[in-house]
Design a protein around this motif. Structure first.
Motif, mmCIF file in Angstrom:
data_model
loop_
_atom_site.group_PDB
_atom_site.id
_atom_site.type_symbol
_atom_site.label_atom_id
_atom_site.label_comp_id
_atom_site.label_asym_id
_atom_site.label_seq_id
_atom_site.Cartn_x
_atom_site.Cartn_y
_atom_site.Cartn_z
ATOM 1 N N LYS A 60 0.849 -1.199 0.000
ATOM 2 C CA LYS A 60 0.000 0.000 0.000
ATOM 3 C C LYS A 60 0.878 1.241 0.000
ATOM 4 O O LYS A 60 1.876 1.309 0.709
ATOM 5 N N GLU A 61 0.459 2.201 -0.805
ATOM 6 C CA GLU A 61 1.146 3.483 -0.858
ATOM 7 C C GLU A 61 0.634 4.369 0.277
ATOM 8 O O GLU A 61 -0.388 4.072 0.894
ATOM 9 N N ASP A 62 1.328 5.462 0.537
ATOM 10 C CA ASP A 62 0.894 6.392 1.576
ATOM 11 C C ASP A 62 -0.506 6.927 1.299
ATOM 12 O O ASP A 62 -1.255 7.228 2.217
ATOM 13 N N SER A 63 -0.863 7.031 0.034
ATOM 14 C CA SER A 63 -2.183 7.539 -0.343
ATOM 15 C C SER A 63 -3.296 6.531 -0.050
ATOM 16 O O SER A 63 -4.465 6.850 -0.128
ATOM 17 N N GLY A 64 -2.912 5.287 0.263
ATOM 18 C CA GLY A 64 -3.889 4.246 0.562
ATOM 19 C C GLY A 64 -4.177 3.318 -0.601
ATOM 20 O O GLY A 64 -4.799 2.275 -0.429
ATOM 21 N N SER A 65 -3.746 3.699 -1.801
ATOM 22 C CA SER A 65 -3.974 2.810 -2.947
ATOM 23 C C SER A 65 -3.023 1.616 -2.877
ATOM 24 O O SER A 65 -1.912 1.717 -2.369
ATOM 25 N N ALA A 66 -3.504 0.506 -3.392
ATOM 26 C CA ALA A 66 -2.731 -0.737 -3.308
ATOM 27 C C ALA A 66 -2.186 -1.129 -4.675
ATOM 28 O O ALA A 66 -2.739 -0.771 -5.706
ATOM 29 N N TYR A 67 -1.081 -1.836 -4.663
ATOM 30 C CA TYR A 67 -0.539 -2.459 -5.858
ATOM 31 C C TYR A 67 -0.002 -3.824 -5.455
ATOM 32 O O TYR A 67 0.142 -4.133 -4.278
ATOM 33 N N TRP A 68 0.265 -4.640 -6.447
ATOM 34 C CA TRP A 68 0.686 -6.015 -6.203
ATOM 35 C C TRP A 68 2.078 -6.242 -6.748
ATOM 36 O O TRP A 68 2.432 -5.733 -7.803
ATOM 37 N N ILE A 69 2.861 -7.010 -6.017
ATOM 38 C CA ILE A 69 4.208 -7.366 -6.456
ATOM 39 C C ILE A 69 4.253 -8.880 -6.627
ATOM 40 O O ILE A 69 3.879 -9.625 -5.717
ATOM 41 N N ILE A 70 4.677 -9.307 -7.791
ATOM 42 C CA ILE A 70 4.875 -10.732 -8.059
ATOM 43 C C ILE A 70 6.374 -10.979 -8.019
ATOM 44 O O ILE A 70 7.126 -10.406 -8.800
ATOM 45 N N TYR A 71 6.791 -11.781 -7.065
ATOM 46 C CA TYR A 71 8.203 -12.120 -6.910
ATOM 47 C C TYR A 71 8.472 -13.475 -7.558
ATOM 48 O O TYR A 71 7.726 -14.429 -7.336
ATOM 49 N N CYS A 72 9.525 -13.551 -8.324
ATOM 50 C CA CYS A 72 10.059 -14.836 -8.795
ATOM 51 C C CYS A 72 11.446 -14.925 -8.178
ATOM 52 O O CYS A 72 12.373 -14.230 -8.596
ATOM 53 N N LEU A 73 11.564 -15.741 -7.152
ATOM 54 C CA LEU A 73 12.797 -15.813 -6.366
ATOM 55 C C LEU A 73 13.499 -17.131 -6.617
ATOM 56 O O LEU A 73 12.875 -18.194 -6.535
ATOM 57 N N GLN A 74 14.780 -17.049 -6.897
ATOM 58 C CA GLN A 74 15.527 -18.273 -7.123
ATOM 59 C C GLN A 74 15.493 -19.109 -5.854
ATOM 60 O O GLN A 74 15.782 -18.628 -4.767
ATOM 61 N N LYS A 75 15.094 -20.339 -5.997
ATOM 62 C CA LYS A 75 14.838 -21.196 -4.843
ATOM 63 C C LYS A 75 16.030 -21.285 -3.896
ATOM 64 O O LYS A 75 15.864 -21.243 -2.679
ATOM 65 N N LYS A 76 17.239 -21.348 -4.424
ATOM 66 C CA LYS A 76 18.405 -21.494 -3.551
ATOM 67 C C LYS A 76 18.736 -20.214 -2.784
ATOM 68 O O LYS A 76 19.535 -20.242 -1.868
ATOM 69 N N HIS A 77 18.104 -19.082 -3.148
ATOM 70 C CA HIS A 77 18.361 -17.820 -2.458
ATOM 71 C C HIS A 77 17.165 -17.320 -1.650
ATOM 72 O O HIS A 77 17.139 -16.178 -1.229
ATOM 73 N N LEU A 78 16.180 -18.173 -1.434
ATOM 74 C CA LEU A 78 14.982 -17.743 -0.705
ATOM 75 C C LEU A 78 15.303 -17.147 0.659
ATOM 76 O O LEU A 78 14.688 -16.173 1.073
ATOM 77 N N TYR A 79 16.264 -17.703 1.343
ATOM 78 C CA TYR A 79 16.591 -17.227 2.688
ATOM 79 C C TYR A 79 17.016 -15.759 2.666
ATOM 80 O O TYR A 79 16.831 -15.038 3.640
#
Length: 88
Positions: A60-79
């Motif tokens: 959520k932004e300071d204005s209250g509007s929302a956006y979505w983030i899609i993460y594609c994370l390399q499995k070996k670096h999840l930590y």
């Protein structure tokens, strides 16, 4: 090969197929090879021959509007990304 690919979206993706489609389009635009979800685990995809875990989060932004983030994370670096994915 990257540790992560991060996509931003104004609207919540309606289903997994839409998420896959967004990742596929991103890869096409950036000349990356995408082979789709891995059989047996719908939250794993293969980009450039490497396995990535898919996660989606609302921000959520300071204005209250929302956006979505899609993460594609390399499995070996999840930590490395725990502080991003898990709220404090």
């Amino acid at each position: 090969m990257k540790d992560a690919y991060i996509l931003f979206r104004n609207e919540y993706p309606q289903n997994k197929e839409e998420i896959y489609s967004l990742i596929k389009e991103f890869c096409r635009k950036h000349d990356l090879y995408y082979s789709g979800p891995i059989t047996g685990d719908p939250w794993l995809v293969r980009i450039e021959g490497e396995v990535y875990t898919v996660d989606i989060r609302e921000e959520k932004e300071d204005s209250g509007s929302a956006y979505w983030i899609i993460y594609c994370l390399q499995k070996k670096h999840l930590y490395l990304f725990r502080n991003i994915l898990e709220p404090a």
